[in-house]
Enzyme design. Structure first.
Site, PDB file in Angstrom:
ATOM      1  N   MET A   1      64.980  60.308 -62.153  1.00  0.00           N
ATOM      2  CA  MET A   1      64.812  60.823 -60.787  1.00  0.00           C
ATOM      3  C   MET A   1      65.836  60.150 -59.869  1.00  0.00           C
ATOM      4  SD  MET A   1      60.817  61.679 -60.309  1.00  0.00           S
ATOM      5  CE  MET A   1      60.233  60.065 -59.890  1.00  0.00           C
TER       6      MET A   1
ATOM      7  N   HIS B   1      67.941  52.177 -65.963  1.00  0.00           N
ATOM      8  CA  HIS B   1      68.517  53.479 -66.322  1.00  0.00           C
ATOM      9  C   HIS B   1      69.796  53.297 -67.145  1.00  0.00           C
ATOM     10  CE1 HIS B   1      66.388  54.630 -62.438  1.00  0.00           C
ATOM     11  NE2 HIS B   1      65.886  55.488 -63.301  1.00  0.00           N
TER      12      HIS B   1
ATOM     13  N   ARG C   1      61.275  52.086 -57.163  1.00  0.00           N
ATOM     14  CA  ARG C   1      60.303  51.841 -56.081  1.00  0.00           C
ATOM     15  C   ARG C   1      60.318  50.393 -55.586  1.00  0.00           C
ATOM     16  NH1 ARG C   1      57.047  56.010 -58.970  1.00  0.00           N
ATOM     17  NH2 ARG C   1      56.715  57.673 -57.464  1.00  0.00           N
TER      18      ARG C   1
HETATM   19  O1  PAF Z   1      60.489  58.629 -65.490  1.00  0.00           O
HETATM   20  C1  PAF Z   1      60.978  59.402 -64.636  1.00  0.00           C
HETATM   21  O2  PAF Z   1      61.924  59.076 -63.919  1.00  0.00           O
HETATM   22  C2  PAF Z   1      60.374  60.789 -64.471  1.00  0.00           C
HETATM   23  O3  PAF Z   1      58.996  60.766 -64.661  1.00  0.00           O
HETATM   24  C3  PAF Z   1      61.039  61.845 -65.384  1.00  0.00           C
HETATM   25  C4  PAF Z   1      60.815  61.535 -66.852  1.00  0.00           C
HETATM   26  C5  PAF Z   1      62.524  61.909 -65.095  1.00  0.00           C
HETATM   27  C6  PAF Z   1      60.433  63.222 -65.112  1.00  0.00           C
HETATM   28  O4  PAF Z   1      60.617  63.603 -63.785  1.00  0.00           O
END
Ligand code: PAF
Length: 276
Positions: A21, A28, A178
């Site tokens: 997201m 990430h 967050r």
């Molecule tokens: O983990 C996340 O960032 C979200 O839940 C995902 C897997 C991208 C789905 O919107």
């Protein structure tokens, strides 16, 4: 996206998807690293998915930073960044969802009832559009990865799910987009989550086998923080998410929790091997 994916398939290239997201952090980037090891083309998706937020949650204020994200993704080796618009993903008469009857209603699901329906639906859609051979998710959202694995099995997606360990800040706080919501005082208090998991690990290493006692000690530790409010702390079997009462030798246990620090809701977990 579909034609890029079809072109890659024609060239027998393995496609890996890293759904996100956005508001990328090192967690990430570790997913991208692992995806690169498994495939020829890494597709990162960037979509703040409205259906996984309840009306009282933080969808409208969820941190967004497209320019930084695309620079970071390119630098990390992402080949394709797929960032669709909400109206493309959810046309006005959108009506069909994917949901889990059982495992989506426990733990996170009992506090966020529509959450996994939104997650599974968007992940299914992304899988259909990107057509990957592998998909990489973080262990921080353990139940999410668990449900996505179940979805691929139950709905016959031909996608291998890879789960990557949690990346933590120097003081143990699990990385999360967050975390940016936390004030300096809350940021200090937020260390209690990972500290309590370490306490569980230590108690188990010292021979404690009662889940109730371990959870009670973790609770005591967390509620010392002025702004902490616990949603749940659970000890479960990692493969079934069934609660464990008494830890057994040579098994694995998942210790998982969700705690509000002020208005920010944080989750964390640890997998522990019970040696003897
Ligand atoms: O983990 C996340 O960032 C979200 O839940 C995902 C897997 C991208 C789905 O919107």
């Amino acid at each position: 996206m579909r034609s890029a994916s079809a072109a890659a398939s024609r060239e027998n290239k393995r496609i890996g998807i890293v759904p996100t997201m956005g508001y990328l952090h090192e967690g990430h980037l570790s997913l991208i690293e692992i995806a690169k090891l498994h495939c020829d083309i890494v597709v990162m998706t960037l979509f703040v998915n409205p259906t996984q937020f309840s009306p009282s949650e933080d969808f409208s204020v969820y941190p967004r930073s497209f320019a930084d994200d695309s620079a970071l993704a390119a630098h990390a080796g992402v080949n394709i960044l797929f960032a669709p618009e909400a109206k493309e993903m959810y046309p006005a008469d959108f009506d069909i969802y994917v949901c889990s009857e059982k495992f989506g209603t426990i733990l996170e699901g009992s506090f966020r009832p529509a959450h996994f329906k939104g997650v599974l639906t968007i992940v299914a859609k992304l899988f259909h559009i990107v057509n990957p051979q592998i998909a990489v998710f973080g262990q921080k959202d353990y139940q999410q990865a668990f449900l996505i694995k179940k979805m691929t099995r139950d709905l016959d997606f031909d996608v291998e799910i890879v789960v990557v360990p949690i990346v933590r800040e120097h003081d143990g706080l699990a990385m999360s987009s967050r975390n940016v919501y936390l004030s300096p005082t809350e940021r200090t208090q937020a260390r209690a989550l990972s500290h309590s998991l370490k306490i569980a690990e230590k108690l188990i290493a010292e021979g404690e086998r009662s889940a109730t006692k371990i959870i009670a000690t973790m609770k005591e530790h967390i509620i010392r923080e002025q702004d902490a409010r616990i949603d749940y702390i659970a000890i479960t079997e990692p493969e079934t998410l069934a609660p464990i009462e008494q830890l057994l030798p040579d098994t694995m246990a998942l210790v998982v929790l969700a705690v509000h620090i002020g208005t920010t809701r944080l989750i964390d977990n640890i997998l522990i091997h019970i040696k003897h």
